[in-house]
Design an enzyme around this catalytic site. Structure first.
Site, PDB file in Angstrom:
ATOM      1  N   ASN A 194       0.855  -1.183   0.000  1.00  0.00           N
ATOM      2  CA  ASN A 194       0.000   0.000   0.000  1.00  0.00           C
ATOM      3  C   ASN A 194       0.892   1.234   0.000  1.00  0.00           C
ATOM      4  O   ASN A 194       2.125   1.132   0.088  1.00  0.00           O
ATOM      5  CB  ASN A 194      -0.982  -0.018   1.172  1.00  0.00           C
ATOM      6  CG  ASN A 194      -0.304  -0.021   2.529  1.00  0.00           C
ATOM      7  OD1 ASN A 194       0.722   0.631   2.729  1.00  0.00           O
ATOM      8  ND2 ASN A 194      -0.869  -0.750   3.481  1.00  0.00           N
ATOM      9  N   LEU A 195       0.309   2.401  -0.101  1.00  0.00           N
ATOM     10  CA  LEU A 195       1.104   3.616  -0.276  1.00  0.00           C
ATOM     11  C   LEU A 195       2.030   3.865   0.904  1.00  0.00           C
ATOM     12  O   LEU A 195       3.200   4.233   0.708  1.00  0.00           O
ATOM     13  CB  LEU A 195       0.183   4.820  -0.489  1.00  0.00           C
ATOM     14  CG  LEU A 195       0.886   6.155  -0.774  1.00  0.00           C
ATOM     15  CD1 LEU A 195       1.749   6.057  -2.029  1.00  0.00           C
ATOM     16  CD2 LEU A 195      -0.143   7.275  -0.912  1.00  0.00           C
ATOM     17  N   SER A 196       1.551   3.659   2.119  1.00  0.00           N
ATOM     18  CA  SER A 196       2.408   3.915   3.285  1.00  0.00           C
ATOM     19  C   SER A 196       3.569   2.927   3.339  1.00  0.00           C
ATOM     20  O   SER A 196       4.701   3.304   3.689  1.00  0.00           O
ATOM     21  CB  SER A 196       1.588   3.855   4.577  1.00  0.00           C
ATOM     22  OG  SER A 196       1.027   2.576   4.768  1.00  0.00           O
ATOM     23  N   GLU A 197       3.319   1.659   2.988  1.00  0.00           N
ATOM     24  CA  GLU A 197       4.402   0.671   2.943  1.00  0.00           C
ATOM     25  C   GLU A 197       5.414   1.025   1.863  1.00  0.00           C
ATOM     26  O   GLU A 197       6.635   0.902   2.067  1.00  0.00           O
ATOM     27  CB  GLU A 197       3.820  -0.719   2.687  1.00  0.00           C
ATOM     28  CG  GLU A 197       2.986  -1.262   3.847  1.00  0.00           C
ATOM     29  CD  GLU A 197       2.133  -2.451   3.472  1.00  0.00           C
ATOM     30  OE1 GLU A 197       1.683  -3.165   4.386  1.00  0.00           O
ATOM     31  OE2 GLU A 197       1.903  -2.666   2.256  1.00  0.00           O
ATOM     32  N   ASP A 263      -5.814  -8.105   1.263  1.00  0.00           N
ATOM     33  CA  ASP A 263      -5.927  -9.544   1.019  1.00  0.00           C
ATOM     34  C   ASP A 263      -6.791  -9.822  -0.203  1.00  0.00           C
ATOM     35  O   ASP A 263      -6.489 -10.702  -1.015  1.00  0.00           O
ATOM     36  CB  ASP A 263      -6.550 -10.243   2.231  1.00  0.00           C
ATOM     37  CG  ASP A 263      -5.693 -10.150   3.482  1.00  0.00           C
ATOM     38  OD1 ASP A 263      -4.487  -9.896   3.350  1.00  0.00           O
ATOM     39  OD2 ASP A 263      -6.239 -10.336   4.582  1.00  0.00           O
TER      40      ASP A 263
END
Length: 474
Positions: A194-197, A263
């Site tokens: 995701n964007l934060s990761e 998921d």
């Protein structure tokens, strides 16, 4: 991009990763505790759902694809609950059970569909917790896609062993990454942060151009086949070496709970790729699936019919001329939203003002209007030589353009009984001076509790009269 439903039943997928149990305590709150300023929840229902890698496998199976799962659990009640849930869903689960450690459990306390508290039961697994002991080749036998579902809980330690073994067999590897070291996913076919990761690895992105530039550098550094960054309400961005970036807008109608959305994305991707879909199509399907699952409460899966209906909507077949298969799916979707179905039928050879008024009145009897149209051979038998004036395709195209009409379908018989038996409308409407018991199909509709209504026709509006005027050069 035209989407279609993949053959998921021929798409076996193996998931390896951190399995956990998502447990929900549902209850009501009506007072504050006298012991502390916190609400008191009276628990009324306890619900267990597979979480983490187990939810990925569950989502794959829910789409109709054969799913296998390898992970680590404790030897406890939570592991039994997981195994039973997965078995019931058709997932082949292989758990390495460790007696001295608990199965990871995420307990959520819920009241009125709102999460009040989450309690985690977990301990880091040892380095050798998921000991495959040379079983990798055996596990990959017959598999078309391998998914690494990494939640950073310690079960997934042998990323490179799995990636290299799968690549040697020509099996694509999809990884849902965690942590600050993405080098462990080197050589994967696709990773889905995701964007934060993603920004935790490459730094903050000022705009889409910055995201694309940093993503391209990450792919080159890690020898990745592709990178998909999920961006919440901003949709998804797919990056592939040598291809322009592909940005997809979010497709959610209503966001209720984002739990487990990642998921659903990777499971739909995996099942679609295993079924032979090209990556851009698989990503588009995953985007549709994510839009469905965020409208559900808690960790959830989407079904094949739900995805099929989402494809219909995306392809613009929510309204217009449909096949019987498309119509039945559209009706299911409408009824899921508590919409009532109205049905009328006719030849509609030359559409005139009387038809338009009648169809508007018919639509007012419910939420959705189906117009069933006699095909050309049927009209010829009913009306005689020289009819129809317009082909069935042209007649249906004109009807589909009317604002009052939702769905148009043709039928070959003189009367629509067969169609009525399949559609089962809530209201059957007919225009004319009939009594209700004279309406064709009234017995079918009345038998299951449907309504039959007769509407008056607009005076001086008749297709036959128009045809006669044309023939007489009037």
């Amino acid at each position: 991009m035209k989407l279609s439903m993949p053959r998921f039943d021929q798409a076996p997928v193996l998931v390896v990763g951190d399995v956990m149990l998502d447990r929900y305590w549902h209850g009501g709150t009506s007072r504050i505790s006298p012991e502390a300023p916190v609400p008191v929840v009276k628990v009324e229902q306890i619900e267990d759902r597979p979480g983490g890698a187990a939810n990925v496998a569950l989502n794959i199976a829910a789409l109709g694809a054969p799913a296998s799962l390898v992970g680590v659990t404790g030897d406890d009640e939570a592991a039994e609950s997981l195994a039973n849930s997965l078995r019931g869903a058709g997932v082949r689960a292989l758990f390495q059970r460790i007696a001295h450690q608990p199965t990871i459990v995420k307990l959520r306390v819920m009241s009125r569909h709102q999460q009040l508290l989450r309690i985690d039961f977990e301990e880091p697994f040892a380095t050798d917790a998921l000991a495959l002991n040379g079983q990798v080749d055996e596990l990959l036998e017959g598999v078309k896609v391998l998914v690494l579902s990494d939640y950073g809980k310690g079960a997934l330690k042998n990323h490179q062993e799995l990636i290299q073994a799968a690549k040697a067999k020509g099996i694509p590897v999809l990884a849902d990454p965690k942590g600050k070291d993405f080098s462990i996913y080197r050589g994967a076919s696709l990773i889905t942060p995701n964007l934060s990761e993603f920004e935790a690895i490459v730094g903050g992105c000022a705009d889409e151009h910055d995201l694309v530039t940093k993503g391209a550098a990450l792919m080159a550094d890690l020898d990745l086949g592709a990178l998909l960054v999920t961006r919440g309400e901003h949709g998804m961005t797919l990056l592939r070496p040598g291809h322009p970036a592909m940005h997809l807008p979010a497709r959610a109608r209503e966001v209720f709970d984002v739990t487990g959305a990642g998921d659903t994305v990777i499971s739909t991707l995996a099942a679609s790729i295993a079924a032979g879909e090209e990556l851009p199509h698989a990503v588009a399907l995953a985007n549709l699936a994510a839009g469905i699952v965020v409208g559900k409460l808690g960790t959830a899966a989407i079904s094949a019919p739900e995805l099929r209906r989402a494809i219909q909507r995306s392809e613009g077949s929510e309204r217009g001329v449909l096949t019987i298969e498309q119509l039945l799916l559209a009706i299911d979707d409408a009824r899921a939203h508590n919409e009532s179905i109205v049905f009328t039928n006719g030849c509609f050879d030359i559409l005139h003002a009387g038809h338009v008024t009648y169809l508007e009145q018919a639509r007012a009897q419910g939420d959705r209007l189906i117009v069933a149209v006699n095909d050309d051979a049927s009209v010829s038998r009913l009306k005689g030589p020289g009819r129809p004036i317009n082909s069935v395709d042209r007649r249906m195209a004109v009807l589909a353009g009317l604002g009052a009409v939702d769905w148009v379908i043709s039928f070959p018989e003189a009367t629509p009984e067969n169609l009525l038996a399949q559609v089962k409308p809530d209201v059957l409407v007919k225009g004319g001076d009939y009594s209700v018991d004279q309406v064709v199909g009234a017995d079918i509709v009345s038998a299951y509790g449907g309504k039959v209504k007769v509407l008056g026709l607009v005076e001086n509006s008749s297709t036959t009269a128009i045809v006669e005027k044309i023939r007489n050069n009037e």
